[in-house]
Design an enzyme around this catalytic site. Sequence first.
Site, PDB file in Angstrom:
ATOM      1  N   TRP A  24       0.831  -1.196   0.000  1.00 40.07           N
ATOM      2  CA  TRP A  24       0.000   0.000   0.000  1.00 40.07           C
ATOM      3  C   TRP A  24       0.869   1.252   0.000  1.00 40.07           C
ATOM      4  CZ3 TRP A  24      -4.639  -1.643  -1.053  1.00 40.07           C
ATOM      5  CH2 TRP A  24      -5.125  -2.834  -0.516  1.00 40.07           C
TER       6      TRP A  24
ATOM      7  N   TRP B  67     -15.369  -4.624   2.673  1.00 45.42           N
ATOM      8  CA  TRP B  67     -14.097  -4.011   2.291  1.00 45.42           C
ATOM      9  C   TRP B  67     -13.083  -5.069   1.893  1.00 45.42           C
ATOM     10  CZ3 TRP B  67     -12.481   0.611   0.850  1.00 45.42           C
ATOM     11  CH2 TRP B  67     -13.310   1.706   1.098  1.00 45.42           C
TER      12      TRP B  67
END
Length: 488
Positions: free
Chosen positions: A314, A390
């Site tokens: 990320w 999610w």
Amino acid sequence: MTAIAASPAPALLWFRHDLRLADHRALAAALAGGRRVLPVFVLDDEAAGDWAHGGAARWWLKGSLDSLGRSLAARGAPLLLARGRAETVIPALAAAIGAAEIHAGRGYEPWAREQSRRVHEALREAGRALALHTTAILREPHGFGSGSGKPYAVYSPFAKTLLAAGDPPPPLPAPDRIPGVEAPAGGETLDSLALYPVRGEPDWARGFGALWQPGEEGAAARLSRFTARALGRYDSDRNLPGIEGSSGLSPHLRWGEISPVQVWHAARAAGAAAGATETFLKEILWREFAYHLLWHRPEMPARALRGEFDAFPWVPDQALLTAWQQGRTGYPIVDAGMRQLWRTGWMHNRVRMIAASLLVKHLMQPWQAGEAWFHDTLVDADLASNSASWQWVAGCGTDAAPYFRVFNPVLQGEKFDPEGAYVRRFVPELAKLPAAFIHKPWEAPAGILAGCGIRLGASYPRPVVEHAEGRARALAAFAALRKPGDAA
């Protein structure tokens, strides 16, 4: 002389996420044998920790408790509000009224399970019993698994099994009267619980009341409106954010103002087309599956269920996260959704998927950042559904969309909001654009932009990242993560 039978000891009814009177098995058990009841709600933010109710959820909770309190008082048993650690408050109240039994709905979040354990131990030491009942879901996740005996990890066989099991038993009616017991002094008031912004602070929830009616009565009205008007077209309309095609029941279900059993039977009784009804019931089962996952994988809200994603590269960027949160990404369908969320405390489910995909794939932001924002801003913030969804979008759940499936926000907008009705409502600076450009204003000729009063980069942002670039970066990161031998 005829002996007079002693009145049974009163019971304490601990409301948690089941703020209703109909189809409430804990309430029914508490009333059994003619017992008087003390209903109580405990705000225990310390037990919830990082998952304490977010701002939008607290707004809803205030309205729901107000509705429940009025319903209980009308039946003879006013609701006692309390604040503090449940393992301290509940035993103290039980002792004060002489209750031997405490009845409550079972909690499924990791913190709620720990809370139940602490309350149970504290009561047991005092010679009292805590009885937990199924009030929030259709079927308890413990003791329920696949043919191999393991918990389900994939939605389709889970849903198939529950559908094959047949409809749940009919819901219980609400009692006409609930004999109450005098509450101990020292309870809280709705105002003292401070669930809503105090005077002098920005009233960020000022628009919520025009859309929502928290409470059991509001839940029943919304269910009735949905089954009468929209259920028959649910197959197609549920994906169109510009119309009222979904049920809007998610916050009512989240707070237990209506049970999934009630919703299930109402849908069956509505007489809609079988396909539309089955599609809707499968949405109820997705919620059920999320609770199944959370029970068996309590790490789900914080950690990827597929362990290899712990190493995903990320690229946290506060500026990108803020642009997404504020609905300033430059992708109209996403910005409309994020602004709908801020204005109403809710977002259409199809748009939730598109917005979530943009955040974790195009923008490479950790899915936990999006989950946290939804937790704070959704009136239906539900730890099980939020984290499961999610992880589905991010590709790191047990049953997830493949990571290489990257939603194109332009094509998604054109497919599900073809005339731009949804975008025009929530992104008014684009309202005058022709439908051909409403989802890609950067392609509109300069003359059209000028005529519509739009200055890209000023009155409306350019895309924070181009779709092709964002998709390529996401796929490269995923390819680097994959292990040798993994399936494509």
